[in-house]
Scaffold this active site. Structure first.
Site, PDB file in Angstrom:
ATOM      1  N   ASP A   1      -6.155   4.845   1.752  1.00  0.00           N
ATOM      2  CA  ASP A   1      -5.461   3.790   1.000  1.00  0.00           C
ATOM      3  C   ASP A   1      -5.766   2.398   1.528  1.00  0.00           C
ATOM      4  O   ASP A   1      -4.957   1.497   1.381  1.00  0.00           O
ATOM      5  CB  ASP A   1      -3.949   4.048   0.996  1.00  0.00           C
ATOM      6  CG  ASP A   1      -3.366   4.058   2.403  1.00  0.00           C
ATOM      7  OD1 ASP A   1      -4.137   4.030   3.381  1.00  0.00           O
ATOM      8  OD2 ASP A   1      -2.125   4.086   2.522  1.00  0.00           O
TER       9      ASP A   1
ATOM     10  N   LYS B   1       4.229   2.844  14.352  1.00  0.00           N
ATOM     11  CA  LYS B   1       5.357   2.141  13.724  1.00  0.00           C
ATOM     12  C   LYS B   1       6.527   1.901  14.680  1.00  0.00           C
ATOM     13  O   LYS B   1       7.576   2.536  14.574  1.00  0.00           O
ATOM     14  CB  LYS B   1       5.842   2.913  12.499  1.00  0.00           C
ATOM     15  CG  LYS B   1       4.737   3.185  11.511  1.00  0.00           C
ATOM     16  CD  LYS B   1       5.232   3.473  10.114  1.00  0.00           C
ATOM     17  CE  LYS B   1       4.077   3.687   9.169  1.00  0.00           C
ATOM     18  NZ  LYS B   1       3.493   5.019   9.191  1.00  0.00           N
TER      19      LYS B   1
ATOM     20  N   ASP C   1      -4.068  -2.436   3.644  1.00  0.00           N
ATOM     21  CA  ASP C   1      -3.503  -1.161   3.172  1.00  0.00           C
ATOM     22  C   ASP C   1      -2.821  -1.464   1.845  1.00  0.00           C
ATOM     23  O   ASP C   1      -1.923  -2.296   1.778  1.00  0.00           O
ATOM     24  CB  ASP C   1      -2.486  -0.679   4.228  1.00  0.00           C
ATOM     25  CG  ASP C   1      -1.753   0.594   3.812  1.00  0.00           C
ATOM     26  OD1 ASP C   1      -1.469   0.763   2.618  1.00  0.00           O
ATOM     27  OD2 ASP C   1      -1.459   1.416   4.689  1.00  0.00           O
TER      28      ASP C   1
HETATM   29  N1  GDD Z   1      -4.599  15.159   3.287  1.00  0.00           N
HETATM   30  C1  GDD Z   1      -3.511  14.524   3.690  1.00  0.00           C
HETATM   31  N2  GDD Z   1      -2.425  15.264   4.076  1.00  0.00           N
HETATM   32  N3  GDD Z   1      -3.489  13.191   3.703  1.00  0.00           N
HETATM   33  C2  GDD Z   1      -2.357  12.573   4.107  1.00  0.00           C
HETATM   34  C3  GDD Z   1      -1.204  13.279   4.512  1.00  0.00           C
HETATM   35  C4  GDD Z   1      -1.254  14.713   4.497  1.00  0.00           C
HETATM   36  O1  GDD Z   1      -0.296  15.406   4.822  1.00  0.00           O
HETATM   37  N4  GDD Z   1      -0.258  12.371   4.860  1.00  0.00           N
HETATM   38  C5  GDD Z   1      -0.793  11.158   4.670  1.00  0.00           C
HETATM   39  N5  GDD Z   1      -2.065  11.264   4.204  1.00  0.00           N
HETATM   40  C6  GDD Z   1      -2.980  10.190   3.866  1.00  0.00           C
HETATM   41  C7  GDD Z   1      -2.372   9.189   2.899  1.00  0.00           C
HETATM   42  O2  GDD Z   1      -2.679   9.544   1.544  1.00  0.00           O
HETATM   43  C8  GDD Z   1      -3.022   7.886   3.289  1.00  0.00           C
HETATM   44  O3  GDD Z   1      -4.239   7.671   2.621  1.00  0.00           O
HETATM   45  C9  GDD Z   1      -3.326   8.077   4.771  1.00  0.00           C
HETATM   46  O4  GDD Z   1      -3.244   9.476   5.036  1.00  0.00           O
HETATM   47  C10 GDD Z   1      -2.314   7.338   5.676  1.00  0.00           C
HETATM   48  O5  GDD Z   1      -1.020   7.735   5.297  1.00  0.00           O
HETATM   49  P1  GDD Z   1       0.103   6.648   4.944  1.00  0.00           P
HETATM   50  O6  GDD Z   1       1.324   7.403   4.552  1.00  0.00           O
HETATM   51  O7  GDD Z   1      -0.415   5.636   4.013  1.00  0.00           O
HETATM   52  O8  GDD Z   1       0.359   6.044   6.366  1.00  0.00           O
HETATM   53  P2  GDD Z   1       0.791   4.569   6.758  1.00  0.00           P
HETATM   54  O9  GDD Z   1       0.106   3.565   5.928  1.00  0.00           O
HETATM   55  O10 GDD Z   1       2.270   4.541   6.780  1.00  0.00           O
HETATM   56  O11 GDD Z   1       0.261   4.489   8.281  1.00  0.00           O
HETATM   57  C11 GDD Z   1      -1.083   4.843   8.582  1.00  0.00           C
HETATM   58  O12 GDD Z   1      -1.974   3.812   8.181  1.00  0.00           O
HETATM   59  C12 GDD Z   1      -1.817   2.558   8.889  1.00  0.00           C
HETATM   60  C13 GDD Z   1      -2.874   1.624   8.359  1.00  0.00           C
HETATM   61  O13 GDD Z   1      -2.749   1.477   7.000  1.00  0.00           O
HETATM   62  C14 GDD Z   1      -1.195   5.110  10.094  1.00  0.00           C
HETATM   63  O14 GDD Z   1      -2.464   5.657  10.345  1.00  0.00           O
HETATM   64  C15 GDD Z   1      -1.001   3.816  10.890  1.00  0.00           C
HETATM   65  O15 GDD Z   1      -1.225   4.072  12.258  1.00  0.00           O
HETATM   66  C16 GDD Z   1      -1.978   2.766  10.396  1.00  0.00           C
HETATM   67  O16 GDD Z   1      -1.753   1.538  11.086  1.00  0.00           O
HETATM   68 MG    MG Z   2      -0.910   3.605   4.160  1.00  0.00          MG
END
Ligand code: GDD
Ligand code: MG
Length: 366
Positions: free
Chosen positions: A106, A157, A216
């Site tokens: 994303d 986070k 993001d």
């Molecule tokens: N296949 C799969 N299975 N993908 C997953 C799963 C899962 O269970 N859970 C989350 N994802 C995918 C989401 O679709 C997304 O593209 C990505 O992993 C990150 O998940 P988010 O839910 O968007 O996490 P975030 O934005 O709160 O936090 C993450 O991204 C940040 C940067 O944008 C973390 O990696 C943070 O450490 C990072 O800073």
């Molecule tokens: Mg994200």
């Protein structure tokens, strides 16, 4: 080079847009979101991408197919249930090579993955995280490194009480296959951020401070910001390059009685009525109707959406087939697919209407 793209999250924060469209294929400046990532990966020598998805997986496959439109061989892997960011990597183990990239699915970015790979080689890391500087790290994975680039602290986070500038995890990793051996068994739920990274500190976990563009897109505000940044050429994309040459991208068959202010993207079959103004920084999907005298600015209207006469729409996302009546004022709002807003209504300040919900005339007023 091979890349595993994590795209199995439900995209809850982008609802009601992602209630009916899978986040990886939400249209961004007229193209499926992931096409930007595939182009970016292709520019850094990635020939094969595996998309790890669950929620609305078939619709992702329908849109992106085998990736040939985007110059990358694309295949899919479906988890039986969401296994978390680490669980998804472990689940893909049989398909992964000695060294591969892992990407959060994303992010819109143009950061230099080639330089990140070089840094990874130089340090002999097991896993190298791309890092990006932001004003407030508290809603991301926050990272501190030593002078040699080795990670000394990773906190996922940390929460608003720890707000402040610093480096965050940009969700792009170079990974050696050996990392998989440090993880729990395939099929279990694992968070790469909360379980894998902290364990790897001191054992080959490195950071690479990236420059360039990174965002993001996971909330409506950031989705709009990403749209503006593509149109304003703040991020390097193929769409942006075409806009740089043309000012706006307007399909041949658009019926235009009003005006388009650049930059804008106006897709096939749109009808823009007399005296209407579309733009700047606006995207109309295929078959969008803008009534006479209406003004759509800083907004995205997806395929088949319509707005009536003399309405104003700004800083909003209007889902596919959603309808807005005459003389409405819509600002900072998100309408889901097929949602409806009757004439003479005012919708402001973060309002969200869920798919198919139809509000009668004058239903919402300030
Ligand atoms: N296949 C799969 N299975 N993908 C997953 C799963 C899962 O269970 N859970 C989350 N994802 C995918 C989401 O679709 C997304 O593209 C990505 O992993 C990150 O998940 P988010 O839910 O968007 O996490 P975030 O934005 O709160 O936090 C993450 O991204 C940040 C940067 O944008 C973390 O990696 C943070 O450490 C990072 O800073
Ligand atoms: Mg994200």
């Amino acid at each position: 080079m091979q890349a595993l793209i994590l795209a199995g999250g439900e995209g809850t924060r982008l609802r009601p847009l992602t209630s009916t469209i899978a986040k990886p294929v939400v249209p961004l400046a007229g193209r499926p979101f992931l096409s930007y990532m595939l182009e970016w990966l292709g520019e850094h020598g990635v020939g094969e991408a595996i998309l790890s998805c669950g929620f609305l997986a078939d619709s992702v496959r329908d849109v992106l197919g085998d990736g040939s439109d985007y110059g990358v061989r694309l295949s899919y892997i479906e988890e039986p249930r969401p296994l978390g960011t680490g669980g998804a990597v472990k689940f893909a183990e049989p398909r992964l090579e000695e060294r591969f990239l892992v990407l959060n699915g994303d992010v819109l970015a143009d950061i230099d993955l080639t330089a990140q790979l070089e840094a990874h080689e130089r340090t002999g890391a097991l896993l190298t995280i791309a890092l990006y500087g932001v004003e407030d790290t508290s809603a991301y994975g926050t990272v501190r490194c030593a002078h040699d680039g080795s990670v000394v602290e990773f906190v996922e986070k940390p929460g608003p009480e720890h707000a402040g500038p610093g480096l965050i995890n940009a969700g792009a990793y170079v990974v050696e296959r050996g990392v998989l051996h440090t993880m729990g068994p395939a099929g279990t739920t694992i968070s790469i951020e909360r379980e894998v990274f902290p364990r790897l500190i001191g054992s080959g976990l490195y950071g690479y401070a990236a420059s360039g563009y990174w965002l993001d897109i996971g909330t409506p505000e950031r989705y709009l910001q990403a749209t503006y940044d593509i149109l304003d050429l703040n991020v390097l994309t193929a769409v942006g390059r075409r806009i740089a040459a043309a000012g706006s991208l307007v399909a041949d068959d658009v019926s235009l009685e009003g005006h388009i202010i650049s930059p804008a993207v106006v897709d096939r079959g749109c009808e823009i009525g007399a005296g209407a103004i579309v733009g700047g920084r606006t995207v109309l999907g295929a078959g969008v109707t803008v009534g006479a005298g209406a003004h759509v600015e800083g907004s995205v209207m997806l395929d088949g959406a319509s707005v009536g006469e003399r309405s104003t729409i700004s800083s909003s996302i209007i889902g596919p087939e959603a309808t807005i009546g005459d003389r409405c004022h819509v600002e900072y709002a998100v309408l889901g697919e097929g949602a409806g807003l009757g004439s003479d209504s005012v919708l402001e300040a973060g309002a969200r209407i869920f798919p198919g919900v139809r509000l009668p005339e004058g239903a919402i007023r300030p």
